[in-house]
Design a protein around this motif. Structure first.
Motif, PDB file in Angstrom:
ATOM      1  N   ASP A 147       9.949  -3.527   7.159  1.00  0.00           N
ATOM      2  CA  ASP A 147      10.077  -2.107   7.449  1.00  0.00           C
ATOM      3  C   ASP A 147      10.124  -1.886   8.962  1.00  0.00           C
ATOM      4  OD1 ASP A 147       9.730   0.585   7.857  1.00  0.00           O
ATOM      5  OD2 ASP A 147       8.365   0.834   6.166  1.00  0.00           O
ATOM      6  N   LEU A 183       0.823  -1.214   0.000  1.00  0.00           N
ATOM      7  CA  LEU A 183       0.000   0.000   0.000  1.00  0.00           C
ATOM      8  C   LEU A 183       0.856   1.262   0.000  1.00  0.00           C
ATOM      9  CD1 LEU A 183      -2.443  -1.196   2.799  1.00  0.00           C
ATOM     10  CD2 LEU A 183      -2.762  -1.399   0.345  1.00  0.00           C
ATOM     11  N   ASP A 184       0.241   2.365  -0.429  1.00  0.00           N
ATOM     12  CA  ASP A 184       0.910   3.671  -0.365  1.00  0.00           C
ATOM     13  C   ASP A 184       1.120   4.098   1.085  1.00  0.00           C
ATOM     14  OD1 ASP A 184       1.385   4.605  -2.918  1.00  0.00           O
ATOM     15  OD2 ASP A 184      -0.737   5.040  -3.219  1.00  0.00           O
ATOM     16  N   VAL A 185       2.101   4.982   1.319  1.00  0.00           N
ATOM     17  CA  VAL A 185       2.370   5.410   2.698  1.00  0.00           C
ATOM     18  C   VAL A 185       1.153   6.019   3.369  1.00  0.00           C
ATOM     19  CG1 VAL A 185       4.850   5.702   2.913  1.00  0.00           C
ATOM     20  CG2 VAL A 185       3.534   7.416   1.698  1.00  0.00           C
ATOM     21  N   SER A 186       0.377   6.802   2.607  1.00  0.00           N
ATOM     22  CA  SER A 186      -0.771   7.474   3.222  1.00  0.00           C
ATOM     23  C   SER A 186      -1.837   6.443   3.616  1.00  0.00           C
ATOM     24  CB  SER A 186      -1.350   8.496   2.256  1.00  0.00           C
ATOM     25  OG  SER A 186      -1.507   7.927   0.987  1.00  0.00           O
ATOM     26  N   HIS A 218       7.243   6.574  -4.493  1.00  0.00           N
ATOM     27  CA  HIS A 218       6.180   7.013  -3.598  1.00  0.00           C
ATOM     28  C   HIS A 218       6.762   7.341  -2.224  1.00  0.00           C
ATOM     29  CE1 HIS A 218       6.470   2.766  -2.497  1.00  0.00           C
ATOM     30  NE2 HIS A 218       6.093   3.175  -1.313  1.00  0.00           N
ATOM     31  N   ARG A 241      -0.676   7.678  17.267  1.00  0.00           N
ATOM     32  CA  ARG A 241      -1.460   7.551  16.043  1.00  0.00           C
ATOM     33  C   ARG A 241      -0.727   8.229  14.902  1.00  0.00           C
ATOM     34  NH1 ARG A 241      -6.226   5.567  16.513  1.00  0.00           N
ATOM     35  NH2 ARG A 241      -6.855   6.223  14.462  1.00  0.00           N
ATOM     36  N   LEU A 242      -0.836   7.622  13.735  1.00  0.00           N
ATOM     37  CA  LEU A 242      -0.230   8.244  12.566  1.00  0.00           C
ATOM     38  C   LEU A 242      -1.223   9.224  11.982  1.00  0.00           C
ATOM     39  CD1 LEU A 242       1.145   4.972  11.071  1.00  0.00           C
ATOM     40  CD2 LEU A 242       2.500   6.785  12.058  1.00  0.00           C
ATOM     41  N   LEU A 262      10.774   5.456  13.247  1.00  0.00           N
ATOM     42  CA  LEU A 262      11.312   4.668  14.340  1.00  0.00           C
ATOM     43  C   LEU A 262      11.808   5.548  15.485  1.00  0.00           C
ATOM     44  CD1 LEU A 262      11.769   1.719  14.937  1.00  0.00           C
ATOM     45  CD2 LEU A 262      14.052   1.929  14.018  1.00  0.00           C
ATOM     46  N   PRO A 281       5.478   6.036   9.505  1.00  0.00           N
ATOM     47  CA  PRO A 281       5.883   5.726  10.876  1.00  0.00           C
ATOM     48  C   PRO A 281       7.395   5.883  11.010  1.00  0.00           C
ATOM     49  CG  PRO A 281       5.281   3.723   9.693  1.00  0.00           C
ATOM     50  CD  PRO A 281       4.986   4.870   8.789  1.00  0.00           C
ATOM     51  N   LEU A 326      -2.521   1.053   9.642  1.00  0.00           N
ATOM     52  CA  LEU A 326      -1.815   0.886  10.911  1.00  0.00           C
ATOM     53  C   LEU A 326      -2.641   1.450  12.071  1.00  0.00           C
ATOM     54  CD1 LEU A 326       1.897   1.644   9.950  1.00  0.00           C
ATOM     55  CD2 LEU A 326       0.864  -0.559  10.455  1.00  0.00           C
ATOM     56  N   ASN A 327      -3.284   2.600  11.830  1.00  0.00           N
ATOM     57  CA  ASN A 327      -4.158   3.156  12.869  1.00  0.00           C
ATOM     58  C   ASN A 327      -5.305   2.205  13.171  1.00  0.00           C
ATOM     59  OD1 ASN A 327      -2.716   5.460  13.304  1.00  0.00           O
ATOM     60  ND2 ASN A 327      -3.934   6.720  11.912  1.00  0.00           N
ATOM     61  N   SER A 381       2.668  10.830   7.506  1.00  0.00           N
ATOM     62  CA  SER A 381       2.000   9.537   7.591  1.00  0.00           C
ATOM     63  C   SER A 381       2.986   8.379   7.687  1.00  0.00           C
ATOM     64  CB  SER A 381       1.068   9.351   6.396  1.00  0.00           C
ATOM     65  OG  SER A 381       1.790   9.451   5.204  1.00  0.00           O
ATOM     66  N   VAL A 390      -3.394  10.858   9.251  1.00  0.00           N
ATOM     67  CA  VAL A 390      -4.020  10.349   8.038  1.00  0.00           C
ATOM     68  C   VAL A 390      -4.334  11.532   7.129  1.00  0.00           C
ATOM     69  CG1 VAL A 390      -6.061   9.208   7.148  1.00  0.00           C
ATOM     70  CG2 VAL A 390      -4.960   8.337   9.200  1.00  0.00           C
ATOM     71  N   LEU A 391      -4.052  11.343   5.845  1.00  0.00           N
ATOM     72  CA  LEU A 391      -4.279  12.423   4.890  1.00  0.00           C
ATOM     73  C   LEU A 391      -5.760  12.761   4.772  1.00  0.00           C
ATOM     74  CD1 LEU A 391      -2.202  11.841   1.665  1.00  0.00           C
ATOM     75  CD2 LEU A 391      -2.324  13.889   3.042  1.00  0.00           C
ATOM     76  N   GLN A 425      -1.130   3.253   4.156  1.00  0.00           N
ATOM     77  CA  GLN A 425      -0.486   2.460   5.198  1.00  0.00           C
ATOM     78  C   GLN A 425      -0.789   3.043   6.576  1.00  0.00           C
ATOM     79  OE1 GLN A 425       3.616   0.932   4.936  1.00  0.00           O
ATOM     80  NE2 GLN A 425       4.147   2.490   6.395  1.00  0.00           N
ATOM     81  N   ALA A 426      -0.734   4.373   6.672  1.00  0.00           N
ATOM     82  CA  ALA A 426      -1.007   5.025   7.950  1.00  0.00           C
ATOM     83  C   ALA A 426      -2.415   4.691   8.424  1.00  0.00           C
ATOM     84  CB  ALA A 426      -0.835   6.533   7.812  1.00  0.00           C
ATOM     85  N   GLU A 427      -3.389   4.703   7.493  1.00  0.00           N
ATOM     86  CA  GLU A 427      -4.769   4.396   7.875  1.00  0.00           C
ATOM     87  C   GLU A 427      -4.885   2.970   8.394  1.00  0.00           C
ATOM     88  OE1 GLU A 427      -7.359   5.083   4.559  1.00  0.00           O
ATOM     89  OE2 GLU A 427      -6.533   7.067   4.177  1.00  0.00           O
ATOM     90  N   GLY A 469      10.273   0.758  10.644  1.00  0.00           N
ATOM     91  CA  GLY A 469       9.396   1.836  11.079  1.00  0.00           C
ATOM     92  C   GLY A 469       8.010   1.307  11.403  1.00  0.00           C
ATOM     93  N   VAL A 470       7.485   0.465  10.508  1.00  0.00           N
ATOM     94  CA  VAL A 470       6.141  -0.092  10.682  1.00  0.00           C
ATOM     95  C   VAL A 470       6.097  -1.001  11.904  1.00  0.00           C
ATOM     96  CG1 VAL A 470       4.468  -1.668   9.666  1.00  0.00           C
ATOM     97  CG2 VAL A 470       5.544   0.079   8.254  1.00  0.00           C
TER      98      VAL A 470
END
Lengths: 250, 288
Positions: free
Chosen positions: A200, A171-174, B215, B268-269, B262, B260, A180-181, B258, B271-272, A176-178, A202-203
């Motif tokens: 990753d 998935l795209d980073v944006s 991306h 919470r991240l 380290l 993450p 993960l939340n 958005s 969100v766009l 991905q954030a959704e 970070g993830v």
């Protein structure tokens, strides 16, 4: 209580001279409600561990105890009610000719869930999709929405343990954030235990408390995420991974 | 050949697809130039970044259409160039590295054979000369034992090695411009940086222009001189990579936040929240 207890796990593929060891002598424990991450490069055996737990790889030896049940060659039906898996690629893991409704009701039917109709609406709400998505086909959904459906399917029988195999790497980073939340929220609401595989850091660092670092089928180090942040990794390979993933601009 | 003509000059580029429900605009009037620099193009899936890269090589087949007021490579108009000449240009003066080495290398041809073939398609060199240069370029992309790898087939090499072989192949005819479309997203983090470092060094040593499509904003920021951020077929912001932290467009900020991180954990991240106005805002020119 320990949700997952793995001791001296070996997994191999092939027979005779062709036999290749994918996982060698791996042991780890995951407590109830904990979130454990597995990291390493491709081919390090991290996904294989998940597949062995889920019963998708028959060629293993060692001891595995999941949710109080010692695992043998076959998994009981009760096992699959407690343990579910979410796969990497939402484009490949949903049947292209089945609607969201059918995907979810089949999963519930298999586990004898009552009141399917009401549950589906509730599940879709849980994963932030809403009832409007119920009768859509996968091609009418975006990548992030598909992964939400895949997560809803894994939650259909109300499991206590989720095995997550790179759930956001396609998935795209944006988006991905959704996701993960969403995973963070679901874990809190449903008191879930996670085992998550990702390359990753970070993830994994975001979602997990402890991390097992794998290389060539073995654990090189198991450490708390906090220690990793403080650069307390002892193993040179872990340090190398850390150096290559800390690439933030701020 | 004066040095102030940009390697690539694009003005008001549109990529359109005719569909049953009308014309779909994948790229909507963007302008940019590329000098001897590293230009990053960043955006989500569907933002038109890959289409931009392909349009530069006229690699968009009907029913897709490319329109532009200006599309010049080193002062030469390529929109009107006949297909025969385009084929010479592709891989010769402008080459492209795609995302996945598994799909861009021919599985039934040895690595060396493919390298030699790609060089001989653009330059009249003898087989032995081509072999010599292929081995040299393999060595340049940090492949150990290049003679051995020369005879291997693509399934016998790892993903990171495959991508380095692709880069080697693209660099063989000494192109002026390299277009790299997500060159490392199929690779592991630990290999990613290595491949990028190699690409970076080669591009700098040879004074080429690089268009880096990705991306991953953080990766691009580390690796490029200028960054163009695309949204819905338009460039919404252009900035120097070193000044990315001063970026103003909410979309750029959203992308940055958005991820993450380290080192700076958050509960919470972000969100766009997409604003429909972004889609309508005119494209920012990235011409220099």
């Amino acid at each position: 209580m320990t949700a997952i207890d793995i001791r001296n796990l070996d997994v191999w593929f092939g027979v005779g001279a062709e036999r290749a060891m994918a996982v060698k002598d791996v042991s780890f424990q995951v407590a109830d409600g904990e979130s454990f991450g597995l990291v390493g490069e491709s081919g390090s055996g991290k996904s294989t561990i998940l597949r062995a737990i889920a019963g998708l790889v028959p060629t293993w030896s060692g001891e595995m105890k999941v949710a109080g049940e010692a695992l043998g060659a076959r998994r009981s039906k009760a096992f699959y009610r407690k343990v579910q898996m979410v796969f990497q690629d939402p484009y490949a893991s949903l049947h292209p000719r089945q609607t969201v409704d059918r995907v979810l009701s089949e999963a519930m039917g298999l586990h004898g869930v009552q009141d399917i109709d009401k549950r589906i609406g509730q599940l879709l709400d849980d994963v932030g999709l809403g009832a409007g998505f119920r009768f859509r086909y996968p091609h009418q959904l975006s990548g992030g929405q598909r992964q939400r459906v895949a997560i809803a399917r894994s939650l259909a029988c109300d499991p206590s343990i989720l095995l997550l195999d790179e759930p956001t790497s396609a998935l795209d980073v944006s988006v991905q954030a959704e996701i993960l939340n969403l995973l963070t929220d679901l874990r809190e609401e449903h008191k879930l235990t996670y085992v998550m595989v990702s390359h990753d850091l970070g993830v994994v660092g975001h979602l997990c408390e402890r991390i097992g670092v794998m290389k060539e089928g073995r654990f090189v180090e198991v450490l708390a995420v906090d220690d990793m942040r403080r650069r307390k990794a002892k193993d040179p390979y872990t340090r190398h991974l850390l150096d290559s993933s800390i690439n933030s601009v701020r | 050949m004066t040095d102030d003509t940009p390697l690539l000059d694009v003005d008001n580029l549109w990529v359109r697809f005719r569909t049953r429900s009308g014309v779909f605009d994948a790229v909507r009037g963007i302008s940019f130039t590329l000098g001897r620099e590293r230009l990053g193009i960043v955006g989500e899936s569907g933002s038109g970044k890959s289409m931009t890269g392909r349009a530069v090589l006229r690699l968009i087949r009907p029913p897709g259409m490319i329109e532009a007021d200006k599309l010049e490579i080193h002062g030469e108009d390529i929109l009107s160039l006949p297909e025969r000449q385009m084929r010479k240009l592709r891989g010769g003066r402008v080459s492209m590295v795609m995302q996945d080495p598994k799909f861009s290398l021919n599985p039934v041809m040895s690595v060396g054979h493919q390298l030699v073939e790609s060089l001989r398609a653009h330059e009249p060199v003898s087989r032995s000369e081509a072999r010599k240069r292929a081995i040299e370029v393999l060595d340049e992309v940090a492949i150990r034992e290049p003679e051995r790898v020369f005879d291997l087939y693509p399934h016998e090499v790892s993903g990171g090695m495959g991508q380095r072989i692709m880069i080697a192949m693209m660099l063989l005819p000494n192109p002026e411009i390299l277009i790299a479309d997500e060159p490392t997203s199929a690779l592991d983090v630990s290999v990613q940086l290595q491949v990028l470092d190699i690409m970076d060094k080669l591009v700098r040593d040879r004074g080429m222009g690089l268009m880096f499509i990705s991306h991953d904003l953080n990766l691009v920021a580390k690796f490029c001189d200028r960054i163009a951020i695309m949204y819905a077929g338009r460039i919404v912001e252009i900035c120097k990579a070193s000044e990315l932290h001063n970026a103003k467009h909410p979309y750029t900020l959203g992308l940055l936040n958005s991820v993450p991180d380290l080192e700076h954990p958050r509960d919470r991240l972000e969100v766009l929240q997409r604003d429909p106005a972004w889609r309508e805002a005119p494209s920012v020119s990235a011409r220099q």
